[in-house]
Write a protein that holds these residues in place. Structure first.
Motif, PDB file in Angstrom:
ATOM      1  N   TYR A   1       0.814  -1.223   0.000  1.00  0.00           N
ATOM      2  CA  TYR A   1       0.000   0.000   0.000  1.00  0.00           C
ATOM      3  C   TYR A   1       0.849   1.275   0.000  1.00  0.00           C
ATOM      4  O   TYR A   1       0.300   2.380   0.084  1.00  0.00           O
ATOM      5  N   SER A   2       2.156   1.148  -0.097  1.00  0.00           N
ATOM      6  CA  SER A   2       3.039   2.306  -0.016  1.00  0.00           C
ATOM      7  C   SER A   2       2.771   3.385  -1.066  1.00  0.00           C
ATOM      8  O   SER A   2       3.001   4.566  -0.787  1.00  0.00           O
ATOM      9  N   PRO A   3       2.283   3.047  -2.280  1.00  0.00           N
ATOM     10  CA  PRO A   3       2.005   4.131  -3.230  1.00  0.00           C
ATOM     11  C   PRO A   3       1.001   5.150  -2.706  1.00  0.00           C
ATOM     12  O   PRO A   3       1.055   6.326  -3.096  1.00  0.00           O
ATOM     13  N   TYR A   4       0.094   4.715  -1.843  1.00  0.00           N
ATOM     14  CA  TYR A   4      -0.899   5.638  -1.280  1.00  0.00           C
ATOM     15  C   TYR A   4      -0.558   6.063   0.149  1.00  0.00           C
ATOM     16  O   TYR A   4      -0.977   7.125   0.592  1.00  0.00           O
ATOM     17  N   LEU A   5       0.169   5.242   0.862  1.00  0.00           N
ATOM     18  CA  LEU A   5       0.553   5.615   2.225  1.00  0.00           C
ATOM     19  C   LEU A   5       1.644   6.673   2.236  1.00  0.00           C
ATOM     20  O   LEU A   5       1.742   7.467   3.174  1.00  0.00           O
ATOM     21  N   GLY A   6       2.482   6.671   1.211  1.00  0.00           N
ATOM     22  CA  GLY A   6       3.574   7.625   1.144  1.00  0.00           C
ATOM     23  C   GLY A   6       4.871   7.022   1.645  1.00  0.00           C
ATOM     24  O   GLY A   6       4.881   6.133   2.506  1.00  0.00           O
ATOM     25  N   GLU A   7       5.968   7.507   1.120  1.00  0.00           N
ATOM     26  CA  GLU A   7       7.286   6.943   1.421  1.00  0.00           C
ATOM     27  C   GLU A   7       7.665   7.107   2.889  1.00  0.00           C
ATOM     28  O   GLU A   7       8.159   6.176   3.524  1.00  0.00           O
ATOM     29  N   GLU A   8       7.431   8.295   3.449  1.00  0.00           N
ATOM     30  CA  GLU A   8       7.858   8.552   4.818  1.00  0.00           C
ATOM     31  C   GLU A   8       7.087   7.704   5.825  1.00  0.00           C
ATOM     32  O   GLU A   8       7.675   7.084   6.721  1.00  0.00           O
TER      33      GLU A   8
END
Length: 303
Positions: free
Chosen positions: A81-88
């Motif tokens: 889900y990182s594309p929507y959660l964000g890298e940080e």
């Protein structure tokens, strides 16, 4: 190490509800990306909380293992889900999952090393003193894990990161369907596994690092398939079974390699150096044999 260095831990107003449903049991192709995350993450979080609670009163092998697995599954899910959660946000959460898995895994690693040393002893190796010392190391590791992993802190941390993730996803992808997204993330994980497997297959000699990379990539793919199986085409049940079989072979090699490194890096004041060296030679022989078997298994898959 302080777990709340990056995340403020809220006070819990109510006990955590343990969700016994398996991950993905409520998924459908009509589910949104945001709602699917909640359905998948909640039972894994519950498993981690339950295992952390049990550590305060017991130190059985399976408990440490399942706690480590829960944190690894959460890392895979946050990667998905990182594309929507964000890298940080993803880096903060997965970094702590990795640390907690390593703390839980310290005891598990000594369990595995101890079992291997017993096998060496049964084969005639004169390493009784080292076997006894390994038991003591295991007891120390269990105490360290119980000291470092407090169930209340783990529960608060996991509740917090889950709430943060749900809030972010609801604002960014609450109306987006899950199927195409899930298939894309699975494909990316599958390509990573294929790339690492090809690297091993094309190498004339087996390398520990390459096999370890294949093992990690295969584990991530398997977890994602298990998570998303209800919504992706074909279900991928056969692929999951094949990955499990490969992971078992790679896991046998990893157990030997990790145990060798563990014993090499540990200090045994009451054990003569020649006894330690004898065990390391036995482990090295076993490692080479299992490394060849694991490499053959990877080459068969690529072929």
């Amino acid at each position: 190490m302080d777990m709340d260095g990056d995340w403020p831990l809220p006070r819990l107003n109510a006990p955590f509800r343990i969700n016994r449903r398996p991950p993905g049991s409520s998924l459908s192709k009509a589910s949104s990306i945001a709602s699917t995350f909640s359905s998948l993450a909640t039972p894994v979080v519950a498993e981690a909380v339950q295992r952390a609670r049990e550590l305060s009163t017991q130190s059985d092998v399976e408990g440490f293992h399942q706690l480590r697995v829960a944190f690894r599954k959460l890392r895979a899910l946050y990667w998905a889900y990182s594309p929507y959660l964000g890298e940080e946000a993803t880096a903060h959460a997965t970094g702590e999952f990795k640390r907690l898995a390593a703390v839980a895994g310290g005891t598990r690693d000594w369990d595995i090393a101890g079992d291997l040393l017993i096998s060496a002893q049964q084969s005639g190796a004169p390493i009784e003193l080292l076997v006894a010392a390994a038991r003591e190391k295991r007891a120390q590791a269990a105490l360290h894990t119980q000291t470092m992993i407090k169930s209340d802190a783990v529960e608060a941390f996991l509740n917090d990161v889950l709430l943060r993730a749900q809030t972010t996803l609801q604002s960014r992808c609450d109306d987006l369907p899950i199927r195409a997204f899930a298939e894309k993330r699975v494909q990316l994980a599958q390509r990573a596994l294929q790339k690492r497997s090809l690297r091993v297959a094309r190498s004339e000699t087996a390398h520990e690092e390459g096999l370890h990379d294949v093992r990690k990539a295969g584990k991530k793919l398997r977890y994602l398939l298990e998570f998303f199986q209800p919504v992706i085409k074909g279900g991928r049940g056969r692929t999951i079974r094949e990955l499990t079989s490969v992971q078992n072979k790679l896991g046998q090699f990893n157990d030997i390699a990790a145990s060798e490194n563990l014993i090499r890096s540990a200090s045994f004041n009451e054990v003569p150096p020649e006894v330690v060296q004898h065990s390391l030679r036995w482990l090295e022989e076993q490692k080479c044999r299992r490394m060849r078997a694991a490499s053959r298994r990877v080459r068969n898959i690529v072929g």
